[in-house]
Design a protein around this motif. Structure first.
Motif, PDB file in Angstrom:
ATOM      1  N   HIS A  36       0.833  -1.203   0.000  1.00  0.00           N
ATOM      2  CA  HIS A  36       0.000   0.000   0.000  1.00  0.00           C
ATOM      3  C   HIS A  36       0.870   1.257   0.000  1.00  0.00           C
ATOM      4  O   HIS A  36       0.644   2.184  -0.787  1.00  0.00           O
ATOM      5  N   LEU A  37       1.879   1.276   0.848  1.00  0.00           N
ATOM      6  CA  LEU A  37       2.776   2.430   0.892  1.00  0.00           C
ATOM      7  C   LEU A  37       3.534   2.580  -0.425  1.00  0.00           C
ATOM      8  O   LEU A  37       3.626   3.689  -0.973  1.00  0.00           O
ATOM      9  N   LEU A  38       4.061   1.495  -0.948  1.00  0.00           N
ATOM     10  CA  LEU A  38       4.787   1.560  -2.213  1.00  0.00           C
ATOM     11  C   LEU A  38       3.895   2.099  -3.326  1.00  0.00           C
ATOM     12  O   LEU A  38       4.310   2.957  -4.112  1.00  0.00           O
ATOM     13  N   THR A  39       2.674   1.624  -3.384  1.00  0.00           N
ATOM     14  CA  THR A  39       1.741   2.063  -4.423  1.00  0.00           C
ATOM     15  C   THR A  39       1.449   3.550  -4.304  1.00  0.00           C
ATOM     16  O   THR A  39       1.463   4.275  -5.309  1.00  0.00           O
ATOM     17  N   GLN A  40       1.189   4.020  -3.101  1.00  0.00           N
ATOM     18  CA  GLN A  40       0.871   5.428  -2.916  1.00  0.00           C
ATOM     19  C   GLN A  40       2.060   6.318  -3.286  1.00  0.00           C
ATOM     20  O   GLN A  40       1.894   7.391  -3.874  1.00  0.00           O
ATOM     21  N   LEU A  41       3.272   5.863  -2.985  1.00  0.00           N
ATOM     22  CA  LEU A  41       4.459   6.650  -3.322  1.00  0.00           C
ATOM     23  C   LEU A  41       4.719   6.680  -4.826  1.00  0.00           C
ATOM     24  O   LEU A  41       5.332   7.633  -5.338  1.00  0.00           O
ATOM     25  N   LEU A  42       4.248   5.659  -5.540  1.00  0.00           N
ATOM     26  CA  LEU A  42       4.452   5.590  -6.983  1.00  0.00           C
ATOM     27  C   LEU A  42       3.283   6.150  -7.790  1.00  0.00           C
ATOM     28  O   LEU A  42       3.341   6.180  -9.025  1.00  0.00           O
ATOM     29  N   LEU A  43       2.252   6.599  -7.106  1.00  0.00           N
ATOM     30  CA  LEU A  43       1.083   7.127  -7.825  1.00  0.00           C
ATOM     31  C   LEU A  43       1.422   8.278  -8.777  1.00  0.00           C
ATOM     32  O   LEU A  43       0.875   8.325  -9.886  1.00  0.00           O
ATOM     33  N   PRO A  44       2.304   9.202  -8.394  1.00  0.00           N
ATOM     34  CA  PRO A  44       2.599  10.298  -9.344  1.00  0.00           C
ATOM     35  C   PRO A  44       3.096   9.808 -10.701  1.00  0.00           C
ATOM     36  O   PRO A  44       2.653  10.308 -11.744  1.00  0.00           O
ATOM     37  N   VAL A  45       3.987   8.816 -10.719  1.00  0.00           N
ATOM     38  CA  VAL A  45       4.498   8.349 -12.003  1.00  0.00           C
ATOM     39  C   VAL A  45       3.455   7.493 -12.722  1.00  0.00           C
ATOM     40  O   VAL A  45       3.372   7.510 -13.963  1.00  0.00           O
ATOM     41  N   LEU A  46       2.641   6.778 -11.990  1.00  0.00           N
ATOM     42  CA  LEU A  46       1.549   6.030 -12.618  1.00  0.00           C
ATOM     43  C   LEU A  46       0.557   6.979 -13.281  1.00  0.00           C
ATOM     44  O   LEU A  46       0.127   6.761 -14.427  1.00  0.00           O
ATOM     45  N   LEU A  47       0.213   8.034 -12.572  1.00  0.00           N
ATOM     46  CA  LEU A  47      -0.721   9.025 -13.120  1.00  0.00           C
ATOM     47  C   LEU A  47      -0.117   9.734 -14.329  1.00  0.00           C
ATOM     48  O   LEU A  47      -0.809   9.979 -15.325  1.00  0.00           O
ATOM     49  N   ARG A  48       1.157  10.048 -14.252  1.00  0.00           N
ATOM     50  CA  ARG A  48       1.826  10.726 -15.368  1.00  0.00           C
ATOM     51  C   ARG A  48       1.865   9.823 -16.600  1.00  0.00           C
ATOM     52  O   ARG A  48       1.655  10.277 -17.728  1.00  0.00           O
ATOM     53  N   THR A  49       2.103   8.540 -16.381  1.00  0.00           N
ATOM     54  CA  THR A  49       2.128   7.600 -17.497  1.00  0.00           C
ATOM     55  C   THR A  49       0.757   7.478 -18.137  1.00  0.00           C
ATOM     56  O   THR A  49       0.632   7.480 -19.367  1.00  0.00           O
ATOM     57  N   ALA A  50      -0.270   7.391 -17.309  1.00  0.00           N
ATOM     58  CA  ALA A  50      -1.629   7.272 -17.832  1.00  0.00           C
ATOM     59  C   ALA A  50      -2.029   8.522 -18.612  1.00  0.00           C
ATOM     60  O   ALA A  50      -2.713   8.434 -19.641  1.00  0.00           O
ATOM     61  N   LYS A  51      -1.603   9.676 -18.152  1.00  0.00           N
ATOM     62  CA  LYS A  51      -1.956  10.935 -18.818  1.00  0.00           C
ATOM     63  C   LYS A  51      -1.212  11.096 -20.132  1.00  0.00           C
ATOM     64  O   LYS A  51      -1.797  11.535 -21.135  1.00  0.00           O
ATOM     65  N   SER A  52       0.054  10.727 -20.145  1.00  0.00           N
ATOM     66  CA  SER A  52       0.857  10.920 -21.354  1.00  0.00           C
ATOM     67  C   SER A  52       0.641   9.829 -22.390  1.00  0.00           C
ATOM     68  O   SER A  52       0.877  10.039 -23.584  1.00  0.00           O
TER      69      SER A  52
END
Length: 332
Positions: free
Chosen positions: A150-166
């Motif tokens: 859960h912690l790892l996922t939350q810390l990686l959310l910015p790059v996941l969101l950026r990938t989904a947007k781009s």
């Protein structure tokens, strides 16, 4: 009876290394990537051209796995993915049972990568010795299977969101690992926060609770980021011959051997969860069964646990996620 039978004897997989499209240019993290399902998954993704981070605590084991995966690379004459050039394999140091190690791992990844296509929360532990706790004093299965991912996922959310947007067509996903016990062993209504605050003396009960917790976390993440193009799913990878059973009595793997499958089949379940074009973000929070199919009839009491009290559910999942959020807050 039909569903239970299919959990032990699933239909043939439809997505394997033989028909997985090229993953060139994509980046993945696989926790627990140097053994079992994780090893098989890393091997398939590497052969398909992906850049794969093997996340775990032992660099020695990871490097040994990396060399083995490279040595297993099929020749162009017999490779089902010969059209793809091999990808990259990188070790990422993290101990999911020690929350202090997770932000440094996420920071290291973010310093080197600008995208993350799929996060495979694959690593887990089952039935450690009674009384086993994490570095922060939590019951070890809850810490390793739930809090750390859960912690790892939350810390990686910015790059996941950026990938989904781009890259809207890149199918950014987070895959959480459940178990057959979710269907067969979970007590009526599912676990409550009290079950994690005061763990059972029975380690199998604690394991079952942590696997339901993975579904709770997958469902919560789907609600959090589904509208941004990220699909979050939980899956039962199947009944497999892996090191996950290393802590159970030696007789048990022998007794159940006839219904255990190669870890590669678990990787097929995970592949389908991560890459099936039959899934959309509207499937967020759903549960996948071996060797890649939507659960046709999840237990009604567990579906109620996933719903808020305002929507007619019990709210158990929301309370659990809030409990996890409070326990990871100081480590973000």
């Amino acid at each position: 009876m039909g569903l239970t039978w299919s959990l032990f004897f699933p239909p043939q997989p439809t997505l394997t290394a033989a028909n997985l499209p090229s993953q060139e240019g994509k980046v993945f993290i696989v926790t627990g990537g140097y053994s079992g399902i994780g090893f098989e998954l890393c091997s398939i993704l590497y052969q398909a051209g992906g850049k794969v981070y093997l996340a775990g605590r032992s660099e020695e084991k990871a490097q040994a796995a990396i060399e083995k995966i490279k040595a297993l690379l099929p020749s162009k004459n017999n490779s089902p993915v010969a059209s793809s050039k091999p990808g990259e394999l990188v070790f990422l140091s993290v101990s999911l049972d020690d929350l202090q190690t997770i932000k440094p791992a996420a920071d290291k990844f973010l310093a080197n990568e600008t995208r993350l296509d799929v996060l495979f929360n694959n690593a887990g532990i089952s039935n450690p010795p009674r009384g086993s706790v994490s570095s922060q004093g939590h019951e070890l299965q809850f810490a390793t299977n739930c809090l750390g991912p859960h912690l790892l996922t939350q810390l990686l959310l910015p790059v996941l969101l950026r990938t989904a947007k781009s890259s809207p067509s890149s199918n950014v996903r987070v895959i959480w690992s459940g178990s057959i016990v979710v269907d067969l062993s979970t007590p009526e209504g599912g676990p409550s926060v009290a079950d994690f605050e005061h763990p059972s003396a029975d380690q199998q009960v604690n394991y079952t609770n942590s696997k339901v917790g993975n579904w709770y976390l997958a469902n919560s993440l789907a609600a959090q980021v589904g509208e941004h193009g990220i699909l979050s799913l939980a899956q039962n990878p199947g009944n497999l011959k892996t090191a996950l059973t290393r802590h159970v009595p030696a007789i048990i793997p022998i007794l159940v051997a006839p219904i255990l499958y190669s870890a590669k089949f678990g990787a097929y379940t995970t592949l389908w969860s991560a890459f099936s074009t039959d899934l959309t973000t509207e499937d967020g929070g759903k549960y996948i069964l071996p060797w890649g199919r939507l659960h046709p009839s999840p237990r009604k009491d567990l579906l109620a646990a996933l719903q808020s009290e305002e929507d007619g559910g019990t709210g158990s999942a929301f309370k659990f996620v809030d409990f996890c959020d409070r326990n990871i807050l100081e480590f973000k």
